[in-house]
Design a protein around this motif. Structure first.
Motif, PDB file in Angstrom:
ATOM      1  N   LEU A   1       6.930  -3.360  -0.004  1.00  0.00           N
ATOM      2  CA  LEU A   1       7.197  -2.160   0.784  1.00  0.00           C
ATOM      3  C   LEU A   1       5.885  -1.618   1.333  1.00  0.00           C
ATOM      4  N   ASN A   2       5.791  -1.496   2.649  1.00  0.00           N
ATOM      5  CA  ASN A   2       4.524  -1.265   3.352  1.00  0.00           C
ATOM      6  C   ASN A   2       3.510  -2.317   2.905  1.00  0.00           C
ATOM      7  N   TYR A   3       3.943  -3.560   3.046  1.00  0.00           N
ATOM      8  CA  TYR A   3       3.156  -4.702   2.585  1.00  0.00           C
ATOM      9  C   TYR A   3       2.757  -5.583   3.762  1.00  0.00           C
ATOM     10  N   GLY A   4       1.541  -6.089   3.716  1.00  0.00           N
ATOM     11  CA  GLY A   4       1.064  -7.103   4.642  1.00  0.00           C
ATOM     12  C   GLY A   4       0.098  -7.997   3.897  1.00  0.00           C
ATOM     13  N   GLY A   5       0.200  -9.295   4.100  1.00  0.00           N
ATOM     14  CA  GLY A   5      -0.659 -10.227   3.376  1.00  0.00           C
ATOM     15  C   GLY A   5      -2.134 -10.010   3.650  1.00  0.00           C
ATOM     16  N   ARG A   6      -2.493  -9.797   4.899  1.00  0.00           N
ATOM     17  CA  ARG A   6      -3.896  -9.569   5.229  1.00  0.00           C
ATOM     18  C   ARG A   6      -4.386  -8.252   4.637  1.00  0.00           C
ATOM     19  N   ASP A   7      -3.547  -7.226   4.720  1.00  0.00           N
ATOM     20  CA  ASP A   7      -3.910  -5.934   4.130  1.00  0.00           C
ATOM     21  C   ASP A   7      -4.114  -6.068   2.629  1.00  0.00           C
ATOM     22  N   GLU A   8      -3.247  -6.835   1.973  1.00  0.00           N
ATOM     23  CA  GLU A   8      -3.367  -7.041   0.533  1.00  0.00           C
ATOM     24  C   GLU A   8      -4.684  -7.723   0.181  1.00  0.00           C
ATOM     25  N   VAL A   9      -5.042  -8.774   0.931  1.00  0.00           N
ATOM     26  CA  VAL A   9      -6.288  -9.488   0.665  1.00  0.00           C
ATOM     27  C   VAL A   9      -7.481  -8.567   0.916  1.00  0.00           C
ATOM     28  N   ALA A  10      -7.414  -7.744   1.973  1.00  0.00           N
ATOM     29  CA  ALA A  10      -8.511  -6.817   2.267  1.00  0.00           C
ATOM     30  C   ALA A  10      -8.673  -5.800   1.137  1.00  0.00           C
ATOM     31  N   ARG A  11      -7.553  -5.255   0.649  1.00  0.00           N
ATOM     32  CA  ARG A  11      -7.635  -4.288  -0.453  1.00  0.00           C
ATOM     33  C   ARG A  11      -8.162  -4.946  -1.724  1.00  0.00           C
ATOM     34  N   ALA A  12      -7.719  -6.186  -1.978  1.00  0.00           N
ATOM     35  CA  ALA A  12      -8.188  -6.913  -3.158  1.00  0.00           C
ATOM     36  C   ALA A  12      -9.685  -7.181  -3.067  1.00  0.00           C
ATOM     37  N   THR A  13     -10.140  -7.553  -1.878  1.00  0.00           N
ATOM     38  CA  THR A  13     -11.566  -7.835  -1.688  1.00  0.00           C
ATOM     39  C   THR A  13     -12.410  -6.593  -1.907  1.00  0.00           C
ATOM     40  N   LYS A  14     -11.917  -5.451  -1.470  1.00  0.00           N
ATOM     41  CA  LYS A  14     -12.644  -4.191  -1.713  1.00  0.00           C
ATOM     42  C   LYS A  14     -12.802  -3.931  -3.210  1.00  0.00           C
ATOM     43  N   ARG A  15     -11.718  -4.158  -3.959  1.00  0.00           N
ATOM     44  CA  ARG A  15     -11.796  -3.934  -5.415  1.00  0.00           C
ATOM     45  C   ARG A  15     -12.753  -4.919  -6.066  1.00  0.00           C
ATOM     46  N   LEU A  16     -12.699  -6.165  -5.602  1.00  0.00           N
ATOM     47  CA  LEU A  16     -13.607  -7.180  -6.131  1.00  0.00           C
ATOM     48  C   LEU A  16     -15.059  -6.814  -5.818  1.00  0.00           C
ATOM     49  N   ALA A  17     -15.323  -6.388  -4.577  1.00  0.00           N
ATOM     50  CA  ALA A  17     -16.680  -6.021  -4.178  1.00  0.00           C
ATOM     51  C   ALA A  17     -17.184  -4.822  -4.977  1.00  0.00           C
ATOM     52  N   ARG A  18     -16.282  -3.908  -5.277  1.00  0.00           N
ATOM     53  CA  ARG A  18     -16.678  -2.749  -6.069  1.00  0.00           C
ATOM     54  C   ARG A  18     -17.108  -3.179  -7.475  1.00  0.00           C
ATOM     55  N   ASP A  19     -16.368  -4.122  -8.066  1.00  0.00           N
ATOM     56  CA  ASP A  19     -16.731  -4.603  -9.399  1.00  0.00           C
ATOM     57  C   ASP A  19     -18.068  -5.342  -9.370  1.00  0.00           C
TER      58      ASP A  19
ATOM     59  N   ASP B   1       0.845  -1.192   0.000  1.00  0.00           N
ATOM     60  CA  ASP B   1       0.000   0.000   0.000  1.00  0.00           C
ATOM     61  C   ASP B   1       0.882   1.244   0.000  1.00  0.00           C
ATOM     62  N   ARG B   2       0.828   2.018  -1.069  1.00  0.00           N
ATOM     63  CA  ARG B   2       1.701   3.185  -1.207  1.00  0.00           C
ATOM     64  C   ARG B   2       1.123   4.446  -0.567  1.00  0.00           C
ATOM     65  N   LEU B   3      -0.124   4.384  -0.109  1.00  0.00           N
ATOM     66  CA  LEU B   3      -0.789   5.594   0.372  1.00  0.00           C
ATOM     67  C   LEU B   3      -0.103   6.184   1.602  1.00  0.00           C
ATOM     68  N   LYS B   4       0.523   5.359   2.428  1.00  0.00           N
ATOM     69  CA  LYS B   4       1.150   5.840   3.650  1.00  0.00           C
ATOM     70  C   LYS B   4       2.598   6.272   3.442  1.00  0.00           C
ATOM     71  N   LEU B   5       3.145   6.022   2.265  1.00  0.00           N
ATOM     72  CA  LEU B   5       4.534   6.379   1.973  1.00  0.00           C
ATOM     73  C   LEU B   5       4.625   7.825   1.505  1.00  0.00           C
TER      74      LEU B   5
END
Length: 252
Positions: free
Chosen positions: A147-165, A116-120
C-alpha cells in the motif's frame, strides 16, 4: 470452498502434478477499472468488486500449499489518478481493513503491510498498525498488502537506512553485499516470491517487488482481477509445479 481445485498433497507442500508448488505468490491485481467500465459503471465500482475477490484467493492458499500471499493494492504512482478515485480508494482501504481483513484475521491469517506510510492519512495508518499487532500471533497464511508501495522507492528507502548505519559505524562498507540490502527492505521478514501473477492482459511488472522477484516465475493472464478465481490460481500453481527451475545451474 467447492471451486478450489484439489491439487495439493496431504501435507500441503507439493502439487499432485509436477514438482512443488509456489510457497510465496505475489499478485498485481489489475483490471478493476476496465471491468467496471465494461459494465457501464464507475471505476470505483470495479475496485469494490476487486476487494471482494481477495477473500476467496486468501482462503484458497492453504489448500494450494501457498504460505505467503502478497498483493499490490496501491502503488506510489497511483497518486497520479484523479482525486475522486484516490479518495475513494483510501475510503475503500479503511473499510476493507476494518471489516474484511479483520474477518480474515479470525481465520488465522497473519496480515502485514509494506510501502511508505508517511503519505497515508493517520486513521488508515492506525488501522494498519492495529491489524498487524492483532494478527502477529497468527501462523496461517501470511497476507502482505503493498500500500503506497513502489519497488524503486523501497530500494531507495532501504539504501538510506543502510547508509545511515554505515555513517554511524554500525556497518562496515566492505561488508555490504547482495545479502545485506534485503535486511533493510520492507519485506525483510518474508521469503522472496516464487510466482508473480499479473491480471488484465498487461505484460509489465509496474515497479512491484523489483529486488525480491529476481528469480520469480511470471504469469501474465488476460483475466481482469474481479473475475480471477481460486480455480485459476490453482491452474497457475499446477503450471508452476511443472516448470524446471534451475537458478542458473545446468542439468547433468
Amino acid at each position: 470452498m467447492s471451486n478450489i481445485p484439489d491439487i495439493a498433497s496431504k501435507d500441503g507442500g507439493a502439487l499432485s502434478m509436477g514438482g512443488p508448488g509456489p510457497r510465496h505468490v505475489a499478485i498485481i491485481m489489475d483490471g478493476n477499472g476496465r471491468w467496471a467500465q465494461a459494465r457501464g459503471r464507475p471505476r470505483l465500482f470495479g475496485h469494490h468488486a476487486g476487494a471482494k475477490r481477495i477473500r476467496e484467493v486468501v482462503e484458497a492458499c492453504p489448500k494450494l500449499g501457498i504460505e505467503y500471499l502478497t498483493i499490490f493494492a496501491f502503488s506510489t504512482e497511483n497518486w497520479k489518478r484523479t482525486q475522486t478515485e484516490v479518495a475513494g480508494l483510501m475510503s475503500l482501504f479503511r473499510r476493507y481493513i476494518s471489516k474484511e481483513m479483520t474477518a480474515l484475521a479470525t481465520k488465522n491469517v497473519r496480515v502485514r503491510f509494506i510501502g511508505d506510510r508517511l503519505k497515508l492519512d493517520e486513521k488508515l495508518v492506525k488501522l494498519m498498525d492495529n491489524l498487524e499487532v492483532e494478527t502477529e500471533g497468527n501462523d496461517g497464511t501470511h497476507l502482505t498488502v503493498a500500500l503506497n508501495y513502489g519497488g524503486r522507492d523501497e530500494v531507495a528507502r532501504a539504501t538510506k537506512r543502510l547508509a545511515r548505519d554505515v555513517a554511524e559505524g554500525q556497518l562496515n562498507p566492505e561488508d555490504v553485499n547482495e545479502e545485506t540490502l534485503p535486511r533493510y527492505l520492507d519485506t525483510h521478514v518474508l521469503p522472496d516470491p516464487d510466482l508473480v501473477i499479473r491480471t488484465s492482459g498487461e505484460a509489465r511488472i509496474s515497479n512491484f517487488l523489483l529486488w525480491q522477484s529476481a528469480y520469480a516465475e511470471y504469469e501474465f493472464i488476460d483475466t481482469l482481477w474481479p473475475d480471477f478465481t481460486a480455480a485459476e490460481l490453482g491452474r497457475l500453481c499446477r503450471k508452476f509445479g511443472r516448470r524446471d527451475r534451475r537458478f542458473g545451474k545446468v542439468k547433468t
